[in-house]
Design a protein around this motif. Structure first.
Motif, PDB file in Angstrom:
ATOM      1  N   TYR A 214      24.734  26.794  39.093  1.00 11.15           N
ATOM      2  CA  TYR A 214      25.762  26.112  39.874  1.00 11.15           C
ATOM      3  C   TYR A 214      25.462  26.272  41.364  1.00 11.15           C
ATOM      4  O   TYR A 214      25.985  27.167  42.022  1.00 11.15           O
ATOM      5  N   PHE A 237      35.436  33.744  34.031  1.00 11.65           N
ATOM      6  CA  PHE A 237      34.619  32.513  34.015  1.00 11.65           C
ATOM      7  C   PHE A 237      33.313  32.771  34.785  1.00 11.65           C
ATOM      8  O   PHE A 237      32.916  31.995  35.661  1.00 11.65           O
ATOM      9  N   CYS A 238      32.650  33.909  34.491  1.00 15.71           N
ATOM     10  CA  CYS A 238      31.555  34.374  35.367  1.00 15.71           C
ATOM     11  C   CYS A 238      30.247  33.624  35.164  1.00 15.71           C
ATOM     12  O   CYS A 238      29.333  33.771  35.967  1.00 15.71           O
ATOM     13  N   GLY A 242      26.970  34.916  38.779  1.00 15.72           N
ATOM     14  CA  GLY A 242      26.672  34.580  40.175  1.00 15.72           C
ATOM     15  C   GLY A 242      27.537  35.330  41.189  1.00 15.72           C
ATOM     16  O   GLY A 242      27.019  36.033  42.061  1.00 15.72           O
ATOM     17  N   PHE A 243      28.856  35.185  41.074  1.00 13.84           N
ATOM     18  CA  PHE A 243      29.743  35.846  42.053  1.00 13.84           C
ATOM     19  C   PHE A 243      29.674  37.365  41.902  1.00 13.84           C
ATOM     20  O   PHE A 243      29.516  38.092  42.878  1.00 13.84           O
ATOM     21  N   SER A 260      33.492  33.399  28.138  1.00 16.59           N
ATOM     22  CA  SER A 260      33.630  33.179  26.696  1.00 16.59           C
ATOM     23  C   SER A 260      32.284  32.856  26.050  1.00 16.59           C
ATOM     24  O   SER A 260      32.182  32.818  24.828  1.00 16.59           O
ATOM     25  N   SER A 261      31.250  32.618  26.851  1.00 18.74           N
ATOM     26  CA  SER A 261      29.947  32.235  26.299  1.00 18.74           C
ATOM     27  C   SER A 261      29.012  33.434  26.224  1.00 18.74           C
ATOM     28  O   SER A 261      28.694  34.057  27.250  1.00 18.74           O
ATOM     29  N   ALA A 286      39.201  34.033  29.318  1.00 20.99           N
ATOM     30  CA  ALA A 286      39.572  34.555  30.640  1.00 20.99           C
ATOM     31  C   ALA A 286      41.075  34.836  30.728  1.00 20.99           C
ATOM     32  O   ALA A 286      41.486  35.855  31.291  1.00 20.99           O
ATOM     33  N   PRO A 307      36.724  28.313  36.987  1.00 23.73           N
ATOM     34  CA  PRO A 307      36.725  27.848  35.597  1.00 23.73           C
ATOM     35  C   PRO A 307      36.016  26.505  35.409  1.00 23.73           C
ATOM     36  O   PRO A 307      35.713  25.817  36.389  1.00 23.73           O
TER      37      PRO A 307
HETATM   38  N1  SAH Z   1      31.100  31.005  38.769  1.00 20.30           N
HETATM   39  C1  SAH Z   1      29.971  30.643  37.943  1.00 20.30           C
HETATM   40  C2  SAH Z   1      30.137  29.285  37.288  1.00 20.30           C
HETATM   41  C3  SAH Z   1      31.304  29.215  36.321  1.00 20.30           C
HETATM   42  S1  SAH Z   1      31.184  27.865  35.212  1.00 20.30           S
HETATM   43  C4  SAH Z   1      28.697  30.725  38.763  1.00 20.30           C
HETATM   44  O1  SAH Z   1      28.783  30.984  39.977  1.00 20.30           O
HETATM   45  O2  SAH Z   1      27.620  30.533  38.201  1.00 20.30           O
HETATM   46  C5  SAH Z   1      32.530  28.154  34.152  1.00 20.30           C
HETATM   47  C6  SAH Z   1      32.314  29.219  33.102  1.00 20.30           C
HETATM   48  O3  SAH Z   1      33.521  29.371  32.390  1.00 20.30           O
HETATM   49  C7  SAH Z   1      31.253  28.910  32.063  1.00 20.30           C
HETATM   50  O4  SAH Z   1      30.290  29.928  32.067  1.00 20.30           O
HETATM   51  C8  SAH Z   1      31.998  28.893  30.720  1.00 20.30           C
HETATM   52  O5  SAH Z   1      31.268  29.507  29.666  1.00 20.30           O
HETATM   53  C9  SAH Z   1      33.216  29.721  31.044  1.00 20.30           C
HETATM   54  N2  SAH Z   1      34.420  29.475  30.239  1.00 20.30           N
HETATM   55  C10 SAH Z   1      34.908  28.300  29.804  1.00 20.30           C
HETATM   56  N3  SAH Z   1      36.103  28.494  29.203  1.00 20.30           N
HETATM   57  C11 SAH Z   1      36.361  29.824  29.268  1.00 20.30           C
HETATM   58  C12 SAH Z   1      37.435  30.636  28.840  1.00 20.30           C
HETATM   59  N4  SAH Z   1      38.508  30.126  28.245  1.00 20.30           N
HETATM   60  N5  SAH Z   1      37.372  31.961  29.099  1.00 20.30           N
HETATM   61  C13 SAH Z   1      36.311  32.500  29.721  1.00 20.30           C
HETATM   62  N6  SAH Z   1      35.265  31.774  30.141  1.00 20.30           N
HETATM   63  C14 SAH Z   1      35.286  30.450  29.927  1.00 20.30           C
END
Ligand code: SAH
Length: 402
Positions: A214, A237-238, A242-243, A260-261, A286, A307
């Motif tokens: 991203y 939603f990490c 990255g963060f 969640s992945s 999350a 998210p």
């Molecule tokens: N901040 C991240 C990008 C986040 S993308 C970066 O800097 O790279 C959003 C992420 O949310 C994805 O990795 C996805 O797997 C995750 N996600 C989607 N639904 C979720 C949920 N309900 N709980 C936790 N993670 C979730």
């Protein structure tokens, strides 16, 4: 220069006309014509989706060369002011060189979004660059038809070693296109990485999310990392961390990463190990994880919520905004007094004010006040078209909570 056609009837490119009065927005610089603005003729339904047309107003004003897709609500997309422009490898080379030269002014290394669709005058084309390895999304039928020209132009412009089409975005359905992930040139190696803020992140464009990384949050990650020394940070939603890992590298005292992945978390763990960084990895929803942390009385100095889009279509507006509100409420409850909440929305269909209001409602429901320290969006490698404010899809807020 190409010689002008001898007589007007030499045109081989079909002419599509707008309905009376429908050219107002295009005259003002708008890049699209919608299907209900087109003066439809029966033969136009037979035009191939994504084929090239000349677009003219009913008054004869020329809007140049466009993609035309009879299957899409966005029927015509402007490519070039010249109605006879050759849209060939040379044309793409010029557009791509312009896109690359903008990015070179901002980024010292060729790791960035190289093309951001309409803003780069390449409707529906997204290209992310990882040095000599490139990942594209052709989100319009027109771009999908021209993949070999795009490939040849990238080959001419870059020391290209691999080009992958990640054509599995839901946006393609609106153009009547199917999903596919296809290697167009060379190879994409397994061990691809992005280095950001001195941290090396493994990236998997073939199996990962979107193009694998991203780039749009680069500046937000810089901003959060700058606050992180000594901080306890929660990154829900990490994705691949990255963060959180940028914060760990900047001296955070504790970093908790939730996603969640399991595939995303596996890459986050690999990144932590590779860079000698400590973090806790939690595979969970999350919302559930935040509620659970709150029930244990945990507190953090920074909570990051970035998210996936909660408003994938216009119809999901109300439910999506409630999602952002709930996210902000749960996150705010975990922020120690004086700490920070970083909240983002990447939903095209959430206007910045609606997102800000949803976050504000969430804070109120958590009985927290705060001050917005920064509100922004994606970095300069994600330019937006002046007439498409909704293409500024990413909204970010950094809020200090009292
Ligand atoms: N901040 C991240 C990008 C986040 S993308 C970066 O800097 O790279 C959003 C992420 O949310 C994805 O990795 C996805 O797997 C995750 N996600 C989607 N639904 C979720 C949920 N309900 N709980 C936790 N993670 C979730």
């Amino acid at each position: 220069m190409r010689p002008a056609p001898a007589i007007a009837t030499d045109h081989t490119r079909p002419l599509v006309r707008l309905r009376p009065g429908a050219g107002r927005r295009l005259k003002a610089g708008y890049p699209w014509a919608f299907s209900n603005e087109i003066a439809m003729r029966p033969d136009m339904r037979a035009l191939p989706p994504g084929g090239l047309i000349r677009l003219e107003g009913d008054d004869g004003v020329r809007f140049g060369t466009c993609f035309y897709n009879p299957r899409s609500l966005i029927a015509a997309r402007r490519l070039d002011a010249d109605p006879e422009a050759e849209i060939d490898t040379g044309w793409f080379s010029l557009r791509l060189a312009e896109a690359a030269s903008l990015r070179q002014r901002f980024f010292p290394t060729p790791f960035c979004r190289l093309v951001h669709a309409e803003a780069d005058r390449l409707p529906g084309l997204i290209i992310d660059r990882f040095g000599p390895f490139v990942v594209l999304e052709a989100n319009t039928a027109g771009m999908d038809r021209l993949l070999s020209e795009i490939t040849a132009a990238l080959e001419a412009l870059l020391p290209l070693q691999g080009l992958l089409a990640r054509n599995d975005s839901p946006a393609r359905r609106l153009e009547g296109l199917g999903e596919e992930i296809r290697l167009l040139f060379g190879a994409i190696p397994d061990g691809l990485s992005v280095v950001e803020g001195g941290v090396s992140f493994p990236v998997d464009p073939t199996h990962g999310q979107k193009t694998g990384w991203y780039y749009d949050q680069r500046e937000s990650r810089d901003r959060v990392a700058a606050l992180a020394r000594g901080a306890r940070l929660l990154d829900v939603f990490c994705h691949t961390g990255g963060f959180g890992l940028r914060a760990a590298a900047a001296g955070a005292a504790r970093v908790v990463l939730v996603d969640s992945s399991s595939a995303a978390l596996a890459l986050a763990e690999k990144a932590a190990e590779r860079n000698g960084l400590r973090a806790e990895f939690v595979r969970a929803d999350a919302f559930a994880a935040m509620a659970e942390l709150a029930s244990r009385g945990e507190q953090f100095d920074i909570v990051v919520c970035d998210p996936p889009p909660f408003i994938p279509t216009r119809r999901d507006q109300a439910a999506g905004l409630r999602g952002y509100e709930r996210m902000a409420r749960l996150a705010a409850a975990l922020v120690a007094p004086g700490g920070f909440l970083f909240a983002a929305s990447c939903s095209h269909h959430a206007a910045p004010e609606s997102f800000a209001e949803a976050v504000a409602r969430g804070l109120a429901r958590a009985a927290r006040g705060g001050r917005i320290v920064h509100a922004g969006g994606a970095g300069p490698d994600h330019p937006t078209h002046p007439h498409l404010p909704e293409s500024a899809y990413l909204k970010t807020m950094l809020i200090q909570l009292f």
